[in-house]
Design a protein around this motif. Sequence first.
Motif, mmCIF file in Angstrom:
data_model
loop_
_atom_site.group_PDB
_atom_site.id
_atom_site.type_symbol
_atom_site.label_atom_id
_atom_site.label_comp_id
_atom_site.label_asym_id
_atom_site.label_seq_id
_atom_site.Cartn_x
_atom_site.Cartn_y
_atom_site.Cartn_z
ATOM 1 N N THR A 172 0.827 -1.222 0.051
ATOM 2 C CA THR A 172 -0.007 -0.142 -0.053
ATOM 3 C C THR A 172 0.868 1.417 -0.033
ATOM 4 O OG1 THR A 172 -1.771 -1.192 1.263
ATOM 5 C CG2 THR A 172 -1.865 1.332 1.108
ATOM 6 N N GLU A 173 1.847 1.388 0.756
ATOM 7 C CA GLU A 173 2.799 2.434 0.764
ATOM 8 C C GLU A 173 3.396 2.666 -0.501
ATOM 9 O OE1 GLU A 173 7.203 3.989 3.009
ATOM 10 O OE2 GLU A 173 6.079 2.082 3.556
ATOM 11 N N ILE A 174 4.030 1.650 -1.239
ATOM 12 C CA ILE A 174 4.318 1.889 -2.633
ATOM 13 C C ILE A 174 3.218 2.736 -3.572
ATOM 14 C CG2 ILE A 174 5.109 0.721 -4.754
ATOM 15 C CD1 ILE A 174 6.580 -1.316 -2.956
ATOM 16 N N ILE A 175 2.145 1.879 -3.715
ATOM 17 C CA ILE A 175 0.912 2.734 -4.445
ATOM 18 C C ILE A 175 0.813 4.058 -4.034
ATOM 19 C CG2 ILE A 175 -1.234 2.338 -5.169
ATOM 20 C CD1 ILE A 175 -1.270 -0.653 -4.062
ATOM 21 N N LEU A 176 0.559 4.216 -2.643
ATOM 22 C CA LEU A 176 0.445 5.678 -2.346
ATOM 23 C C LEU A 176 1.276 6.577 -2.656
ATOM 24 C CD1 LEU A 176 -1.408 5.040 1.208
ATOM 25 C CD2 LEU A 176 -2.444 5.986 -0.845
ATOM 26 N N THR A 177 2.825 5.948 -2.638
ATOM 27 C CA THR A 177 3.601 7.101 -2.972
ATOM 28 C C THR A 177 3.743 7.391 -4.423
ATOM 29 O OG1 THR A 177 5.313 5.949 -1.277
ATOM 30 C CG2 THR A 177 6.338 6.986 -3.152
ATOM 31 N N LYS A 178 3.444 6.491 -5.379
ATOM 32 C CA LYS A 178 3.286 6.706 -6.788
ATOM 33 C C LYS A 178 1.678 7.806 -7.050
ATOM 34 C CE LYS A 178 6.890 5.012 -8.540
ATOM 35 N NZ LYS A 178 7.689 5.972 -9.162
ATOM 36 N N SER A 179 0.996 7.398 -6.276
ATOM 37 C CA SER A 179 -0.300 8.472 -6.306
ATOM 38 C C SER A 179 0.079 9.785 -6.059
ATOM 39 C CB SER A 179 -1.414 7.823 -5.446
ATOM 40 O OG SER A 179 -1.769 6.482 -5.589
ATOM 41 N N ILE A 180 0.781 10.062 -4.933
ATOM 42 C CA ILE A 180 1.138 11.315 -4.314
ATOM 43 C C ILE A 180 2.137 12.068 -5.420
ATOM 44 C CG2 ILE A 180 2.400 12.642 -2.808
ATOM 45 C CD1 ILE A 180 1.454 10.887 -0.717
ATOM 46 N N ILE A 185 2.507 16.105 -9.856
ATOM 47 C CA ILE A 185 2.422 16.609 -11.327
ATOM 48 C C ILE A 185 1.303 17.480 -11.703
ATOM 49 C CG2 ILE A 185 2.751 15.611 -13.694
ATOM 50 C CD1 ILE A 185 4.391 13.369 -12.384
ATOM 51 N N LEU A 186 -0.108 16.594 -11.503
ATOM 52 C CA LEU A 186 -1.170 17.430 -11.869
ATOM 53 C C LEU A 186 -1.414 18.761 -11.272
ATOM 54 C CD1 LEU A 186 -3.499 14.222 -11.971
ATOM 55 C CD2 LEU A 186 -2.336 15.230 -14.002
ATOM 56 N N MET A 187 -1.021 18.786 -10.209
ATOM 57 C CA MET A 187 -1.105 20.085 -9.266
ATOM 58 C C MET A 187 -0.345 21.190 -9.981
ATOM 59 S SD MET A 187 -2.924 21.261 -6.876
ATOM 60 C CE MET A 187 -3.318 19.876 -5.741
ATOM 61 N N LEU A 188 0.729 20.772 -10.511
ATOM 62 C CA LEU A 188 1.827 21.564 -10.931
ATOM 63 C C LEU A 188 1.348 22.126 -12.283
ATOM 64 C CD1 LEU A 188 4.501 22.929 -10.425
ATOM 65 C CD2 LEU A 188 5.557 21.181 -11.928
ATOM 66 N N GLU A 189 0.848 21.339 -13.057
ATOM 67 C CA GLU A 189 0.355 21.368 -14.339
ATOM 68 C C GLU A 189 -1.105 22.259 -14.226
ATOM 69 O OE1 GLU A 189 -0.505 18.186 -16.880
ATOM 70 O OE2 GLU A 189 1.469 17.848 -17.364
ATOM 71 N N SER A 190 -1.918 22.191 -13.156
ATOM 72 C CA SER A 190 -3.230 22.882 -13.209
ATOM 73 C C SER A 190 -3.266 24.147 -12.319
ATOM 74 C CB SER A 190 -4.413 22.038 -12.672
ATOM 75 O OG SER A 190 -3.867 21.440 -11.763
ATOM 76 N N LYS A 191 -1.853 24.581 -11.515
ATOM 77 C CA LYS A 191 -2.335 25.436 -10.436
ATOM 78 C C LYS A 191 -2.343 26.874 -11.303
ATOM 79 C CE LYS A 191 2.578 26.565 -9.690
ATOM 80 N NZ LYS A 191 3.654 26.304 -8.744
ATOM 81 N N ARG A 208 0.370 5.528 -16.859
ATOM 82 C CA ARG A 208 2.029 5.780 -16.632
ATOM 83 C C ARG A 208 1.914 5.400 -15.033
ATOM 84 N NH1 ARG A 208 4.919 10.131 -18.825
ATOM 85 N NH2 ARG A 208 4.534 10.581 -20.671
ATOM 86 N N VAL A 209 1.063 5.725 -14.393
ATOM 87 C CA VAL A 209 1.153 5.467 -12.762
ATOM 88 C C VAL A 209 1.114 4.144 -12.462
ATOM 89 C CG1 VAL A 209 -1.387 5.912 -12.296
ATOM 90 C CG2 VAL A 209 0.298 6.398 -10.434
ATOM 91 N N SER A 210 0.058 3.326 -13.314
ATOM 92 C CA SER A 210 0.020 1.955 -13.009
ATOM 93 C C SER A 210 1.103 1.070 -13.531
ATOM 94 C CB SER A 210 -1.535 1.645 -13.681
ATOM 95 O OG SER A 210 -1.359 1.647 -15.177
ATOM 96 N N LYS A 516 -8.213 1.910 -4.748
ATOM 97 C CA LYS A 516 -8.821 2.800 -3.648
ATOM 98 C C LYS A 516 -7.580 3.862 -3.158
ATOM 99 C CE LYS A 516 -11.937 -0.457 -1.771
ATOM 100 N NZ LYS A 516 -12.228 -1.245 -0.417
ATOM 101 N N ALA A 517 -6.405 3.464 -3.449
ATOM 102 C CA ALA A 517 -5.194 4.449 -3.058
ATOM 103 C C ALA A 517 -5.235 5.722 -4.057
ATOM 104 C CB ALA A 517 -4.120 3.804 -2.971
ATOM 105 N N LEU A 518 -5.282 5.262 -5.278
ATOM 106 C CA LEU A 518 -5.417 6.498 -6.329
ATOM 107 C C LEU A 518 -6.870 7.102 -6.060
ATOM 108 C CD1 LEU A 518 -4.103 4.172 -9.610
ATOM 109 C CD2 LEU A 518 -3.210 6.387 -8.548
ATOM 110 N N LEU A 519 -7.847 6.838 -6.036
ATOM 111 C CA LEU A 519 -9.149 7.511 -5.808
ATOM 112 C C LEU A 519 -8.923 8.573 -4.659
ATOM 113 C CD1 LEU A 519 -11.713 5.120 -7.093
ATOM 114 C CD2 LEU A 519 -11.174 7.335 -8.125
ATOM 115 N N PHE A 520 -8.299 7.789 -3.479
ATOM 116 C CA PHE A 520 -8.011 8.510 -2.346
ATOM 117 C C PHE A 520 -7.328 9.930 -2.491
ATOM 118 C CE2 PHE A 520 -5.405 9.454 1.363
ATOM 119 C CZ PHE A 520 -6.389 9.722 2.371
ATOM 120 N N THR A 521 -6.326 9.621 -3.082
ATOM 121 C CA THR A 521 -5.221 10.770 -3.266
ATOM 122 C C THR A 521 -5.658 11.744 -4.334
ATOM 123 O OG1 THR A 521 -3.472 9.484 -2.993
ATOM 124 C CG2 THR A 521 -3.073 11.325 -4.172
ATOM 125 N N LEU A 522 -6.268 11.250 -5.406
ATOM 126 C CA LEU A 522 -6.694 12.265 -6.682
ATOM 127 C C LEU A 522 -8.130 12.852 -6.293
ATOM 128 C CD1 LEU A 522 -5.940 10.044 -9.766
ATOM 129 C CD2 LEU A 522 -4.710 11.885 -8.801
#
Length: 569
Positions: A172-180, A185-191, A208-210, A516-522
């Motif tokens: 789970t930690e690996i997945i959340l790290t990539k989700s963050i 990246i998306l935050m930087l592109e959209s801010k 890419r993330v998967s 769940k981890a990706l949806l949680f973060t995004l």
Amino acid sequence: MVFHENEPNHSYLFLRLINVSTTDMSQKLICSATATLIGFVLWKIGKHVVHQLTSPLRNINGPKSTSWLFGNVRDVFKSEEMVLLEEWAQEYGQTLKYYGPLNEFSLFTMDLRALNHILTHSMDYQKPKPIRYFLAEIIGNKGVVCVEGPQHRQQRRIMNPAFGPGQMRDLTEIILTKSIKLRDILMLESKDEERNPKRTDILGWMTRVSLDVIGLAGFNYEFNSLDTSVKKNEINEAIGMIVSAGIAGDVLSMLQLWLPPLRAIPTDLGRKITVAQQAMERIGRELLRDAKAAVMASQRDEKKGIVEKRSVQGRDLLSLLVRANMATDIPDNQKLSDEEVLAQVPTFLVTGHETTSAAMTWALFALTQHPEVQAKLRQELITVESETPSMDELLALPYLDGVVREALRVHPPVPCTIRVAMKDDILPLDTPITDNNGKVLTEIKVRKGDYIAVPILAINRSEAIWGPDAKEFKPERWESPPENASNIPGVWGHLLTFIGGPRACVAYRFALIEMKALLFTLVRNFEFELAVPAGDIVMRAEMVQHPFLRSEPGGNSQMPLFIKPYHRA
């Protein structure tokens, strides 16, 4: 060599002789190959005619064939989301006959008792040879997805520990790290574009993330697919090449599936797949070599120079398999060969990240079509204080669970699968049917070689099971799921998405935690809106169900969204 004018040119005469002989031999080979092909075709036609005349399926009702060559198959794949299967069920009932390639009788059933029999008797109902050939061309023929019988049972037994609850807790930690990382990246592109957000293809980012997630979780390898500074990623390109092959719709590619002699004919698609396979195999061998070296470095007993069974642990699939193979106190019949271990690399790289990226893409699409669900989910997610919750904390979020279940119900990445009877058998029915002669059938005889469609999407959206709103996206339904859903023979969640029985998806827990981890973060950090009219999105079957735009008929698969940062009050 220099030839003199006044000497007989023996070399020239010899070469002419060889040329004549070679030409003659080539003509004979061509004639022989043609005769073999004609003989094979005639044998197939004769076998087909006898099978049709004596088939127990011949009197079962169903749609008429639309092609002598492809039967109804191309119609199914051309229909959006394979909805033609659902239309057949409405017109002809839950169990019906349809026509496969060369107009061979095939069975389609939504009868849960029959499906349970098929899925639980995996030795008697296997993947058809043409489908296995197609998969082997894509991911090789020795991975867990392609093998059958005792070989499949052995691979599953060895791999199951890698996808158990305890292992998922560590990953789970690996997945959340990539989700963050994706979030940043998306935050930087959209801010800088919050008022006029730019159009973003979320399918590309999910791919890419998967890939990065399966790289680390499956093979302890960093693909850096999310690193936008890296213009080309060899493994990503190889997988993209393989996935884009999809289920080729041209006549030759279809015929090659069903007529093995035609597979000798080279095609441009085949050459591209070969190049991609070579890249995948080379990278796989590098991963296997590195995994072996890492195991020996970390687990070697300095005195004995051995690896013991107690050391068979690891966070990634490849390390676990390598450790098990190198353990000197594990019987050989509980190990995989190096080639079998190597075969799991393309298997999980392609299937593992393609299915999850598609599932996540359709989940976000569903949230754009139901902003009230998106808002309700976000409110639940922001109650969690940590941005890196544990697996248990993710599993404790009921509405997130409902959203994931509903997304996988309404939009399963793989809408249908096929099985072939390996012996004569009898399928029991919950709901009797009446054949074309007026006879009521409480069971159906199938013959060895009969094809049977397992309609994942049609079962997941059956009104008989889920009610009149079966096709609607309603996560609230999971607060009190219908009683009939408990009879669906799926391995998880009263759904057929991961199918069931011995061939159920070995990595379904991993897919669920990743979603769940990706949806949680995004969803905690962004608001998602579809960037085109919903009617412009169309599903098309490749390796999985991918989104395309009607307005770009020749374009690549994509899901264009507007992504805006979410600001908490």
